[in-house]
Design a protein around this motif. Structure first.
Motif, PDB file in Angstrom:
ATOM      1  N   LEU A  41       0.822  -1.204   0.000  1.00 54.85           N
ATOM      2  CA  LEU A  41       0.000   0.000   0.000  1.00 54.85           C
ATOM      3  C   LEU A  41       0.863   1.265   0.000  1.00 54.85           C
ATOM      4  O   LEU A  41       0.483   2.285  -0.580  1.00 54.85           O
TER       5      LEU A  41
ATOM      6  N   GLU B  97     -10.561  -2.827  -4.635  1.00 49.06           N
ATOM      7  CA  GLU B  97      -9.292  -2.257  -4.177  1.00 49.06           C
ATOM      8  C   GLU B  97      -9.558  -1.137  -3.173  1.00 49.06           C
ATOM      9  O   GLU B  97      -8.889  -1.047  -2.148  1.00 49.06           O
TER      10      GLU B  97
ATOM     11  N   TYR C 257      -4.132  -3.294  -5.590  1.00 48.43           N
ATOM     12  CA  TYR C 257      -3.895  -3.681  -4.203  1.00 48.43           C
ATOM     13  C   TYR C 257      -4.997  -4.612  -3.731  1.00 48.43           C
ATOM     14  O   TYR C 257      -6.183  -4.347  -3.928  1.00 48.43           O
TER      15      TYR C 257
END
Length: 140
Positions: free
Chosen positions: A35, A91, A138
């Protein structure tokens, strides 16, 4: 705080507040956490005025001092590149969970994403829709 802005349209104070709020969301994550890498990519792209940030759409912002938050910034970044749909929404939720957003805010935004199909149609009509997903999406 105004919405739909390029980085260059922010005052110096707004730039500092935005940067501080985004970095604060990453507090407690490992230095090499994925992240953090996404944050760097998104923030640098925004600082180059490659997209406009609209903030959380149709919902309140996480912070009272600013509309800047990592989940919404990353979501706007993806949208600006033509990536829209449930993978990009997922995400955003994974970022919100990782950064300990309030449950009420996560639920509110989940309800709003039930209308993502409208955003997909809008991107398709404008010819900006990408059916593939980003390689650095992510995920928890």
């Amino acid at each position: 705080m105004r919405k739909n802005l390029l980085y260059s349209e922010l005052s110096e104070r707004e730039q500092r507040v935005a940067d501080a709020c985004l970095k604060a969301e990453l507090w407690g994550l490992d230095f090499k956490h994925p992240l953090r890498l996404l944050h760097l990519e998104v923030w640098e792209s925004y600082k180059k005025d490659e997209f406009r940030y609209d903030g959380p759409t149709f919902s309140k912002a996480r912070h009272k001092a600013t509309v800047f938050e990592l989940a919404a910034l990353a979501h706007d970044f993806r949208n600006s590149m033509g990536y829209v749909g449930k993978e990009v929404d997922r995400e955003m939720f994974d970022i919100m969970i990782t950064c300990n957003y309030p449950l009420e805010l996560i639920i509110q935004r989940w309800i709003l994403t039930r209308f993502t199909f409208l955003n997909v149609w809008r991107h398709k009509l404008k010819g900006r829709f990408k059916s593939s997903k980003p390689i650095n999406l992510y995920k928890l």
